[in-house]
Design an enzyme around this catalytic site. Structure first.
Site, PDB file in Angstrom:
ATOM      1  N   CYS A   1      -0.275   2.227   6.596  1.00  0.00           N
ATOM      2  CA  CYS A   1       0.150   0.847   7.043  1.00  0.00           C
ATOM      3  C   CYS A   1       0.371   0.094   5.578  1.00  0.00           C
ATOM      4  CB  CYS A   1      -0.976   0.162   7.701  1.00  0.00           C
ATOM      5  SG  CYS A   1      -2.594   0.106   6.900  1.00  0.00           S
TER       6      CYS A   1
ATOM      7  N   HIS B   1      -9.047   3.614  -2.194  1.00  0.00           N
ATOM      8  CA  HIS B   1      -7.627   3.342  -1.851  1.00  0.00           C
ATOM      9  C   HIS B   1      -7.118   2.303  -2.999  1.00  0.00           C
ATOM     10  CE1 HIS B   1      -4.135   1.674   0.071  1.00  0.00           C
ATOM     11  NE2 HIS B   1      -4.889   0.738   0.721  1.00  0.00           N
TER      12      HIS B   1
ATOM     13  N   CYS C   1       0.816  -1.202  -0.070  1.00  0.00           N
ATOM     14  CA  CYS C   1       0.008  -0.023  -0.139  1.00  0.00           C
ATOM     15  C   CYS C   1       0.995   1.337   0.036  1.00  0.00           C
ATOM     16  CB  CYS C   1      -0.840  -0.131   1.388  1.00  0.00           C
ATOM     17  SG  CYS C   1      -2.042  -1.378   1.259  1.00  0.00           S
TER      18      CYS C   1
END
EC number: 2.3.1.16
Length: 443
Positions: free
Chosen positions: A417, A385, A130
């Site tokens: 994260c 996202h 991510c």
């Protein structure tokens, strides 16, 4: 020769112990009046940061758009906004997660050609889950600082429509012998539940964070705050029933729900555990999108007369327990801020990716951050996202908001994260805060 000697003197002064200050060299780089890098134009600046709108995977406005077209749109926008000659770009680094490695690398190369870059400009991909988009920006900043080239692009791309999640191939059975290695295979939703359970993050706290995210994102959209950072994309959408194609221009995030309420979210059932607290409403959305950031050495930006949107200061990636991977920002942010010679209270704005409300709330509370400084225009729960693109999206959102706020906003942080147990964070400085000596033109 005199300039070189003076620079050596300044650098040596930083290396010598001082009774008055134990600030590191990286710390001094944040002080515009006391920085060898600033004085000689050697620090790394951002002159443009653009993103596409973020759209719902499978159902949104980009469901029929190829990933390379998304990337091409933001690469092209950087050149159009700055008039930089594409041939001057030393490298393009693209953060991307789900696309098959060799295929996605070729798609990125194709996108660069669509955007008008010559064959002489190389491109590569990077995957740190991510944080991939932020890692791409950091990699380019490091390369510029090392002198590999003077101008580079850090970007991010993800089409979760084209490349849905899922492990492909078999798993080494030896993974069961190592608990932390085995925890790398946990579904991300389970890690969210682990964070909520271990650190007592209530369902109501999570739902409230989701409501706040949608409220702020809706307000930002309505007031036009995202217009400067979003590059409109001309594409098509296909009617699944008739197959008819319709040309569209996409310029608005399509996952924001302005009417989200606590009572509405409370009705949603947990997704990952029967007695859990993580729902579809307090988790980030699966999204399609891209973002890109144009970085260069300060003296090059000054020579070109380009306004400086921001300054890249520090970057930190850290490891945490894979079973609670969402705590990553709570560890990465202090590391990056310390490397910049700052305290948390010195940071004016934070963009912390809302992978799940549980981990977002935990990180906010653990660090004792002022809620008024975090995700002021909403976060991933509302906006979306797209894994590899999120870092670049957050950089664009942060820097444009810092520009709007002007002199009252000097330092900002982007953090997220990372699946398999990591966290990443970077510190940026508003361009106008350290550019009093620059006579720049407006674009």
């Amino acid at each position: 020769m005199e300039k070189a000697t003076e620079r050596q003197r300044i650098l040596l002064r930083h290396l010598q112990p001082s009774s008055s200050s134990d600030a590191s060299l990286s710390a001094s780089a944040c002080l515009s009046k006391d920085s060898a890098a600033y004085q000689y134009g050697d620090d790394v600046v951002i002159v443009a940061a653009q993103r596409t709108a973020l759209c719902k995977a499978k159902r949104g406005s980009f469901k029929d758009t190829f990933p390379d077209e998304l990337l091409a749109s933001v690469l092209r926008a950087l050149i159009e906004k700055t008039n930089v000659n594409p041939s001057e770009v030393g490298d393009i680094v693209v953060g991307t997660v789900l696309g098959p490695g060799s295929q996605r690398a070729s798609e990125c190369r194709m996108a660069a050609f669509y955007a008008g870059f010559p064959e002489t400009v190389p491109i590569r991909t990077v995957n740190r889950q991510c944080s991939s988009g932020l890692q791409a920006v950091a990699d380019v900043a490091a390369a510029i600082k090392a002198g590999f080239y003077d101008i580079g692009i850090g970007a991010g791309l993800e089409s979760m429509t084209t490349n849905p999640r899922g492990w492909k191939g078999s798993v080494n059975p030896n993974v069961k012998k190592f608990e932390q290695a085995h925890n790398c295979l946990l579904p991300m939703g389970i890690t969210s539940e682990n964070v909520a359970h271990r650190f007592n993050v209530s369902r109501e706290e999570q739902d409230q964070a989701a409501v706040d995210s949608h409220r702020k994102a809706a307000s930002a959209t309505a007031s036009g705050k995202f217009k400067d950072e979003i590059t409109p994309v001309k594409t098509k959408i296909v009617d699944p029933k008739t197959g008819d194609e319709k040309p569209i221009t996409v310029s608005v995030d399509d996952g924001i729900r302005p009417n989200t309420t606590l009572s509405g979210l409370a009705k949603l059932k947990p997704v990952f555990k029967e007695d859990g607290t993580t729902t579809a409403g307090n988790s980030s959305q699966l999204s399609d999108g891209a973002g890109a950031v144009l970085l260069m050495r300060r003296n090059v930006a000054m020579q070109k007369g380009l306004p400086i949107l921001g300054v890249f200061r520090t970057f930190s990636a850290v490891g945490v327990d894979p079973a609670i991977m969402g705590v990553g920002p709570a560890v990465a942010i202090p590391a990056a801020v310390k490397a910049a010679g700052l305290e948390l209270n010195d940071v004016d704005l934070f963009e912390i990716n809302e992978a799940f409300a549980s981990q977002f709330v935990y990180c906010r509370n653990k660090l004792g951050l002022d809620a008024e400084k975090i995700n002021v225009n909403g976060g991933a729960i509302a906006i979306g996202h797209p894994l590899g693109a999120t870092g670049a999206r957050c950089v664009a959102t942060l820097l444009h908001e810092m520009k709007r706020r002007g002199k009252d906003c000097r330092f900002g942080v982007v953090s997220m994260c990372i699946g398999s147990g990591m966290g990443a964070a970077a510190v940026f400085e508003r361009g106008g805060g350290v550019d009093e000596l620059c006579d720049v033109r407006k674009v």
